[in-house]
Design a protein around this motif. Structure first.
Motif, mmCIF file in Angstrom:
data_model
loop_
_atom_site.group_PDB
_atom_site.id
_atom_site.type_symbol
_atom_site.label_atom_id
_atom_site.label_comp_id
_atom_site.label_asym_id
_atom_site.label_seq_id
_atom_site.Cartn_x
_atom_site.Cartn_y
_atom_site.Cartn_z
ATOM 1 N N ALA A 947 -9.653 62.960 -33.891
ATOM 2 C CA ALA A 947 -9.715 61.616 -34.509
ATOM 3 C C ALA A 947 -11.126 61.410 -35.013
ATOM 4 C CB ALA A 947 -9.314 60.550 -33.488
ATOM 5 N N TRP A 948 -11.280 61.488 -36.341
ATOM 6 C CA TRP A 948 -12.635 61.402 -36.891
ATOM 7 C C TRP A 948 -13.280 60.055 -36.625
ATOM 8 C CZ3 TRP A 948 -13.547 57.530 -40.315
ATOM 9 C CH2 TRP A 948 -12.447 56.947 -40.944
ATOM 10 N N ILE A 1053 -8.271 58.432 -29.845
ATOM 11 C CA ILE A 1053 -7.467 59.661 -29.894
ATOM 12 C C ILE A 1053 -5.987 59.325 -29.730
ATOM 13 C CG2 ILE A 1053 -6.985 61.838 -28.698
ATOM 14 C CD1 ILE A 1053 -9.979 61.944 -28.020
ATOM 15 N N VAL A 1054 -5.698 58.339 -28.841
ATOM 16 C CA VAL A 1054 -4.325 57.909 -28.647
ATOM 17 C C VAL A 1054 -3.793 57.211 -29.904
ATOM 18 C CG1 VAL A 1054 -2.876 56.271 -27.389
ATOM 19 C CG2 VAL A 1054 -4.451 57.745 -26.154
ATOM 20 N N THR A 1055 -4.644 56.397 -30.516
ATOM 21 C CA THR A 1055 -4.221 55.594 -31.658
ATOM 22 C C THR A 1055 -4.037 56.437 -32.913
ATOM 23 O OG1 THR A 1055 -5.472 53.753 -30.715
ATOM 24 C CG2 THR A 1055 -4.745 53.536 -33.005
ATOM 25 N N PHE A 1056 -4.943 57.408 -33.098
ATOM 26 C CA PHE A 1056 -4.885 58.244 -34.304
ATOM 27 C C PHE A 1056 -4.704 59.715 -33.895
ATOM 28 C CE2 PHE A 1056 -7.810 54.682 -35.063
ATOM 29 C CZ PHE A 1056 -7.136 54.022 -36.089
ATOM 30 N N PRO A 1057 -3.560 60.098 -33.299
ATOM 31 C CA PRO A 1057 -3.386 61.475 -32.835
ATOM 32 C C PRO A 1057 -3.268 62.444 -33.998
ATOM 33 C CG PRO A 1057 -1.328 60.276 -32.643
ATOM 34 C CD PRO A 1057 -2.357 59.269 -33.076
ATOM 35 N N ASP A 1058 -3.778 63.650 -33.779
ATOM 36 C CA ASP A 1058 -3.665 64.693 -34.793
ATOM 37 C C ASP A 1058 -2.231 65.236 -34.823
ATOM 38 O OD1 ASP A 1058 -4.040 67.763 -35.674
ATOM 39 O OD2 ASP A 1058 -5.709 66.557 -36.455
ATOM 40 N N LYS A 1059 -1.844 65.757 -35.976
ATOM 41 C CA LYS A 1059 -0.501 66.307 -36.097
ATOM 42 C C LYS A 1059 -0.317 67.525 -35.202
ATOM 43 C CE LYS A 1059 0.240 64.606 -40.786
ATOM 44 N NZ LYS A 1059 0.546 64.977 -42.200
ATOM 45 N N SER A 1062 -2.119 70.539 -29.973
ATOM 46 C CA SER A 1062 -3.160 71.287 -29.258
ATOM 47 C C SER A 1062 -4.539 70.691 -29.520
ATOM 48 C CB SER A 1062 -3.136 72.761 -29.674
ATOM 49 O OG SER A 1062 -3.467 72.904 -31.049
ATOM 50 N N VAL A 1063 -4.770 70.208 -30.734
ATOM 51 C CA VAL A 1063 -6.056 69.577 -31.044
ATOM 52 C C VAL A 1063 -6.240 68.322 -30.205
ATOM 53 C CG1 VAL A 1063 -7.409 68.473 -32.862
ATOM 54 C CG2 VAL A 1063 -6.093 70.527 -33.376
ATOM 55 N N THR A 1064 -5.160 67.543 -30.089
ATOM 56 C CA THR A 1064 -5.236 66.320 -29.283
ATOM 57 C C THR A 1064 -5.495 66.638 -27.822
ATOM 58 O OG1 THR A 1064 -3.697 65.262 -30.806
ATOM 59 C CG2 THR A 1064 -4.000 64.219 -28.653
#
Length: 1370
Positions: A947-948, A1053-1059, A1062-1064
């Motif tokens: 999450a940038w 990170i919860v709000t804007f999870p990566d697709k 594994s990254v999350t």
């Protein structure tokens, strides 16, 4: 949109109105904190803002509306503002100009308060102040504004001060068994009971911390699993960051309290142990004396035992963590966690064996360090003698050799430590592999929650797996330190019943010894004194005489109770005062040395100064009686030191006075003055027992004791002994009569004086006239001993660069660290990808392949770790050795002016504590700093990839944290420097006490010296105490911000999870561990604190060398000097640019092969002239040539090795008789025995069991002063130089021995140039020429015959005074 903008505008106006109100209503208030209603409102505002922020996050997650972003940003800003306001309301005071306490005095008076006047605010702080460490904030603020001084640091409260803690510890020891015996268990038990409340609190806080961690792990399992699309499966995930924040805040507050209280107990334990060791040193008997080891016991063993509670805490907390971690693993694995526990037990058992192996190396390190420090201490103490003899480089080689032996064990210890670290890292990986291997056969679903909880748990186990065996091993080492300290505390004290003491006036008998036998060594079959019977009535004067080694000084010591009594009885009635043969001068000024703790009585003080002929000497000193005396009185002559000792005794106004050869260091005039004014005047009604080698001082005695071989062979009045036919006194009296006959012969001798002597006399007379006409230049002077130099401000980059430029291969270490961290990142990536095995039909990694790849990556990481550790260890010791050699080379090449003005404690502190830091800590600490920064960058990359938006939280946090670190480090750096500066006075006071313990005990000054030691220990402790508090002050604040940042990052990170799930998951791994967020700041702070050790060592690598860098003239051939003619031309000398000129333009010639006597009053410049000849002091103007060679152009070693001297202070080194006579190992035993026979010591050495290998104790204290002077004579007999200097070489021997020495010199140095400085006029009567100095000028220089012929000459008057004084007894 309009509504949103209106809402923002309304908020801004509301806050503006509130700010204006606060400015008018609160700014003038006397309250130190913001008003309570305002702080409540700020807390309410934060709660509402957090609630709104959570709601907006949920709505955005459900609606994904772009319009919600503005509300989300607005609420995020409100949360940040609320956090700042709550922080300001809780942690900050509105004003900080009142530094420590709140009181009603004016600010001007408050600013005048110092730390000595104020008790630490910790003692009066409230609960929240203690929890948040806000009580130390004012000191941190003061340190940010200015460089802290000792006076700025508040004193400790009663519980933490040694004045309160030591009586408590002592009471606990006495309660155990009456205090009759002490064991390691009893001492440990007493230390525990003296702090049991703190220990119980720490145990409870540890339980709370462990429970908090356990709850957090469970929350990870149940609140954060992801579904197939990478979304979180439970809506409870929203609350996890909040619960995480609360849990982490509780955890770090608890840990900060635990760490601070551990430091508090450690500081208290150290101070009480140091005080106990010091007190023991004041009561030790002679045969128990181990002064060379006492410093090591204090600096090493006491420090190690003070960390005992820390090791117990690690043991206790490690067990709690293992139990907690196994509970979490049981939740995930069930009964299979038992296998993990078994693996942990096996790993720790093997680790314990490895740590015991390392313990052996560490013990060797301590033993070799002790040997090196003992040798260094003795060498520094006797550096003047070493330089005069050109032996300093030989002794430097010995120290470097001991350092090499120490380095061998240091390297082995470091490599074993690296191997053990590698082992435990590999063991932790083995536990991880075993754990994940269990997931597969047991069909346990490896979801994200279980995986994250397992990783976090395994990460938490790494510490206990390593710390538990290490703590157990350290407990064994602490046991060794306990045994060493208990062994020291169990040494024999002076027996209380050696002397029966009665109050003054209780009896007419002042001293009575009945059938007394005494021995310094109780195991020796031959007593030192035997069959002693002595009765001294009040007011009697008793003189003790005898040949060298006959037992005179031992007789005084047995009266003092210093010599162990074998049989008989000793009774002493009244108070006593003692003047030692070797003057003991305490560091401080002259007034303090004379008063010795008594109140100033100006009339009495002036009378004492007059009686001791000190007034003129004080007028010559730059600050009078406030002049700071260098270590062991280096800036005073021997006569001045002796007279200060006598003045100290007189000022005590005691009933009984014991003088051990008090007139030996005085010239004829001063000796006569002391004899009349002190012995016959000031002490006319006192009881006095005085030892003397000068027969002319015997007539005033009511009783004379003649001693030989430890017995009183004759006793009686002077007239009775003279008429008796006793051989012992007859030998002394006969030698004295020979001298008087020689004087009469010289007076009757009439001869023409050669033209050369006339020329010399005219030249010197002219020179003297010119100098007396010159005006006296007033100098701006400063004290000899200055406060220790201490850098101020931040540590400059140049210091780091200097150190790193010495440390090669740094790039290899950094590269290996980067690869290691990337491999760690790869491992995390691998594990989170493996969780997809339970969510996909074809998992990317099968079980065996997963374990294989994990092991390969971990092994590669281990290879990097081994490489960097090996390179780091080798580089660290190369750098440490380079600094060690350079510092010691500079110290040994430094001029005596530096060594005289630098207390030994300062040098020893750098050679021990600071050198240990350079050996074992600094380069490793720099590596940890680089490692933490690399880890920070990787963590930021991992979280921002998920999450940038996290960057908007992390970047401000890093900036704020860096500001806090810089704000804190100003005070922490100065406190760290103060700790180093305050350590030296403690060591110096110990050294002073050890060297003067007999004098201290004789004046019954033990309570005052104990109090001084406790006060110095407290000053050191309070710097450490507040240094520990400032560290926790920063830790609390950084942890607070770190917890908030981690919680907000998890929200994002919860709000804007990566697709990619594994990254999350990787981002969550870093997000739930706040360690990486602040570790880099701690490492930077630790580096800045510990680099001070390098700074202190580098200070002593820049000392100017005493030798010339450029040799202008060709060095003489090896046969130089062939004639030994010394030409002095217009010689002017001063000891330092800020000090007055001592020698004021001397011009004269000492003919080769002739004997020249130099006489003059104490302080006239005699010893200065000799020091200039050896270039201990460099000429300010003029020159000295020997056989035409300018000595100032010579290499110092070449010059000094060609000259010989018997110094004023006879010195012997710990070792053997052979090593003392021939330290360089140049001569065979036959020549050594020949030299011993010539100096009248051959028979004495043959009596000893080991002959030439007989032991010589520290400072040669198992030899009498006269015997030590004879050993110095033996050295010059071996060396056989063309130029020989005798600086009061026979002051401590009797007249008969003096005559034998003079005969030896005439026989074996007949063709040599002999320069004799002597207060005993008889020692210069047979000289060819006599030089009389007065105030640095040549008053007379002529042949002995011509000076005696001229009755108006000063020399003739000295001889006449001596003759008249001697005739008075007939």
């Amino acid at each position: 949109m309009v509504t949103t903008l209106f809402d923002l505008a309304l908020r801004a106006c509301s806050w503006g109105a509130l700010a204006a109100f606060l400015h008018t209503q609160v700014s003038d208030s006397a309250e130190t904190k913001f008003p309570l209603p305002l702080r409540i409102w700020w807390g309410f505002y934060l709660s509402i803002s957090c609630y709104c922020f959570v709601v907006e996050l949920v709505m955005y997650n459900q609606l994904h509306a772009a319009a919600q972003i503005l509300h989300l940003v607005s609420d995020a800003v409100s949360v940040l503002v609320g956090l700042f306001l709550c922080y300001a309301g809780v942690f900050r005071y509105r004003s900080s100009h009142k530094p420590f306490l709140h009181h009603d005095e004016s600010s001007a008076e408050a600013e005048k308060s110092t730390g000595d006047d104020i008790v630490t605010p910790f003692s009066s702080a409230g609960v929240w102040g203690i929890v948040s460490f806000s009580w130390i904030g004012s000191l941190v603020a003061l340190g940010y504004k200015k460089a802290l001084e000792v006076e700025d640091v508040p004193r400790l409260n009663k519980d933490d001060s040694v004045f309160g803690a030591f009586p408590s510890l002592k009471e606990r020891i006495v309660e155990s068994d009456g205090g009759t015996t002490i064991t390691a268990f009893k001492l440990a038990k007493a230390l525990f009971l003296s702090a049991w409340k703190e220990i119980l609190l720490i145990a409870c806080l540890s339980l709370l911390s462990t429970a908090t961690s356990y709850v957090l792990y469970l929350m990870i399992i149940y609140l954060v699993p992801l579904d197939e699309g990478g979304e979180f499966t439970h809506q409870g995930y929203i609350f996890f960051p909040i619960l995480f924040l609360v849990g982490k805040v509780v955890d770090f507050l608890v840990q900060s309290q635990v760490q601070f209280r551990l430091q508090r107990i450690s500081i208290r334990a150290r101070s009480t142990l140091v005080t106990m060791i010091y007190n023991k040193g004041l009561t030790l008997s002679y045969q128990s004396k181990h002064s060379g080891e006492i410093i090591n016991v204090v600096t090493v063993d006491a420090e190690r035992i003070s960390d005992l509670i820390g090791y117990f805490y690690n043991l206790w907390f490690g067990i709690l963590n293992i139990v907690s971690a196994l509970s979490v693993l049981y939740t995930v694995l069930g009964f299979a966690s038992i296998l993990v526990f078994a693996t942990i037990v096996v790993i720790m058992r093997m680790g314990f064996c490895l740590l015991r192996w390392q313990k052996t190396y560490q013990e060797k390190v301590m033993e070799s360090k002790q040997d090196r420090m003992k040798e260094t201490s003795e060498t520094l103490r006797n550096m003047r003698v070493l330089k005069l003899q050109a032996w300093e480089m030989k002794f430097l080689d010995k120290i470097i050799g001991l350092r090499k032996a120490e380095t061998v064990w240091l390297r082995r210890s470091a490599f074993s430590s690296a191997f053990i670290s590698f082992y435990f890292s590999a063991a932790s990986t083995s536990v991880a592999v075993a754990t994940f291997a269990l997931y597969m056969p047991l069909d346990i679903p490896l979801d994200s929650g279980a995986m994250l909880a397992t990783l976090a748990t395994l990460s938490s186990l790494q510490g206990p797996i390593y710390e538990l065996p290490k703590s157990i091993s350290m407990l064994f080492q602490v046991k060794v330190s306990f045994d060493r300290i208990v062994g020291y505390l169990s040494l024999d004290d002076l027996p209380d019943d050696a002397v029966t003491r009665l109050k003054g006036g209780a009896s007419d008998t002042a001293i009575e010894i009945v059938d007394g036998s005494f021995a310094w060594d109780s195991s020796s079959p031959n007593p030192t004194l035997r069959d002693v019977n002595l009765k001294v009535y009040r007011g009697m004067k008793v003189a003790v005489c005898g040949t060298v080694g006959s037992g005179k000084s031992s007789l005084l010591s047995c009266i003092l109770g210093e010599v162990p009594k074998i049989s008989g009885s000793v009774v002493l009635c009244g108070t006593k005062a003692y003047v030692d043969q070797s003057p003991w001068i305490q560091s401080g000024n002259i007034e303090d040395n004379i008063l010795l703790g008594l109140e100033m009585d100006q009339y009495k003080y002036d009378r004492v100064l007059e009686a001791c002929a000190l007034k003129k000497d004080l007028e010559m000193l730059p600050f009078g009686d406030q002049t700071e005396i260098g270590e062991r009185g280096v800036n005073l002559s021997e006569g001045q030191k002796q007279r200060i000792q006598i003045a100290r005794a007189l000022y005590q106004d005691a009933d009984i006075y014991l003088f051990d050869d008090p007139f030996s260091a005085e010239d004829v005039h001063t000796g006569s003055h002391l004899y009349k004014e002190v012995l016959l005047g000031h002490l006319s009604v006192k009881t006095v027992v005085y030892v003397t080698h000068q027969v002319e001082f015997l007539s005033a005695a009511d009783l004379i004791l003649v001693m030989k071989d430890g017995r009183i062979t004759q006793s009686g009045k002077y007239s009775d002994i003279c008429q008796s036919s006793g051989p012992d006194f007859g030998q002394l009296f006969g030698a004295h009569m020979v001298i008087l006959s020689a004087i009469n012969e010289w007076k009757a001798f009439e001869s023409a004086v050669g033209s050369r002597s006339k020329e010399i006399a005219e030249t010197s007379s002219s020179n003297q006239t010119e100098q007396r006409e010159g005006s006296k230049v007033l100098e701006n002077v400063i004290q000899l001993v200055q406060q220790e130099e201490r850098k101020k401000g931040r540590v400059g980059f140049s210091l780091y660069w200097k150190y790193l430029s010495m440390a090669s291969a740094g790039a290899i270490v950094i590269a290996a660290e980067i690869v290691f961290q990337l491999l760690q990142y790869g491992n995390k990536k691998l594990l989170v990808r493996a969780t997809e095995a339970s969510e996909q039909e074809e998992p990317p990694y099968r079980a065996l392949k997963l374990i294989f790849v994990y092991v390969v990556l971990t092994t590669a990481g281990f290879a990097c770790q081994v490489a960097k550790t090996t390179v780091l260890t080798v580089t660290a010791y190369e750098t440490a050795t380079l600094l060690f050699n350079k510092m010691h080379q500079c110290i040994f090449s430094a001029p005596m002016s530096f060594l005289d003005s630098t207390p030994t404690g300062r040098i020893l502190g750098r050679a021990s504590t600071d050198q240990s830091d350079v050996d074992q800590k600094i380069l490793g600490q720099m590596h940890k700093t680089a490692s933490s920064i690399i880890q920070l960058l990787i963590a930021i990359k991992a979280m921002s990839q998920a999450a940038w938006q996290v960057l908007f939280v992390l970047i401000p946090y890093i900036a704020i944290s860096f500001f806090y670190q810089q704000y804190y480090i100003q005070a922490a750096r100065q406190l760290s420097r103060l700790v180093g500066v305050c350590r030296a006075p403690v060591i110096q006071h110990f050294a002073d006490t050890v060297s003067g313990r007999i004098t201290i005990r004789s004046f019954d000054q033990q309570p005052r010296f104990r109090e001084t030691a406790m006060r110095l220990t407290d000053v050191y402790s309070r710097s450490k105490f507040h240094n520990a508090a400032t560290m926790e002050w920063l830790r609390v604040r950084l942890n607070f911000f770190s917890s908030i940042v981690c919680a907000m990052s998890l929200f994002l990170i919860v709000t804007f999870p990566d697709k990619d799930p594994s990254v999350t998951r990787v981002a969550w791994m870093y997000g739930i561990n706040i360690y990486w967020l602040q570790e880099w700041l701690w490492q930077i702070s630790d580096v800045e604190n510990i680099i001070v050790s390098v700074e202190r060592i580098l200070q002593y690598t820049a000392i100017p060398s005493e030798d010339s860098l450029v040799v202008e003239e060709k060095q003489p051939d090896p046969s130089w000097p062939s004639q030994g003619q010394i030409d002095i031309s217009s010689l002017q000398v001063r000891y330092a640019p800020h000090l007055p000129i001592v020698l004021r333009g001397l011009t004269c010639t000492f003919e080769g092969g002739k004997k020249t006597g130099i006489v003059g009053r104490t302080g006239s410049g005699k010893s200065t002239l000799i020091q200039t000849l050896f270039r201990i002091v460099e000429p300010t103007a003029g020159r000295i040539t020997i056989d035409g060679v300018n000595i100032s152009a010579m290499v110092l070693h070449n010059l000094r090795s060609k000259l010989s001297i018997i110094p004023q202070d006879p010195t012997m080194f710990e070792g053997t008789v052979r090593e003392n006579l021939d330290p360089l190992g140049q001569y065979p035993d036959e020549q050594i025995w020949e030299a011993l026979d010539k100096c009248q010591l051959g028979d004495e050495v043959r009596k000893k069991e080991k002959k030439l290998d007989s032991a010589v104790t520290e400072n040669g204290e198992n030899w009498s002063m006269g015997q030590r002077q004879l050993v110095c004579l033996g050295r010059v007999l071996l060396k056989k130089s063309k130029v020989l200097v005798l600086d009061e070489a026979t002051a401590s021997v009797d007249t008969a021995t003096d005559n034998l020495i003079q005969q030896t010199l005439r026989q074996h140095f007949s063709d040599c140039t002999i320069i004799t400085i002597a207060h005993r006029i008889t020692s210069v009567l047979d000289s060819d020429m006599v030089l009389l100095l007065s105030h640095g000028l040549i008053e007379e220089y002529d042949t002995t015959a011509r000076l005696l012929e001229n009755e108006s000459s000063s020399f003739a008057q000295l001889v006449a005074e001596y003759s008249e004084r001697s005739k008075e007894q007939y």
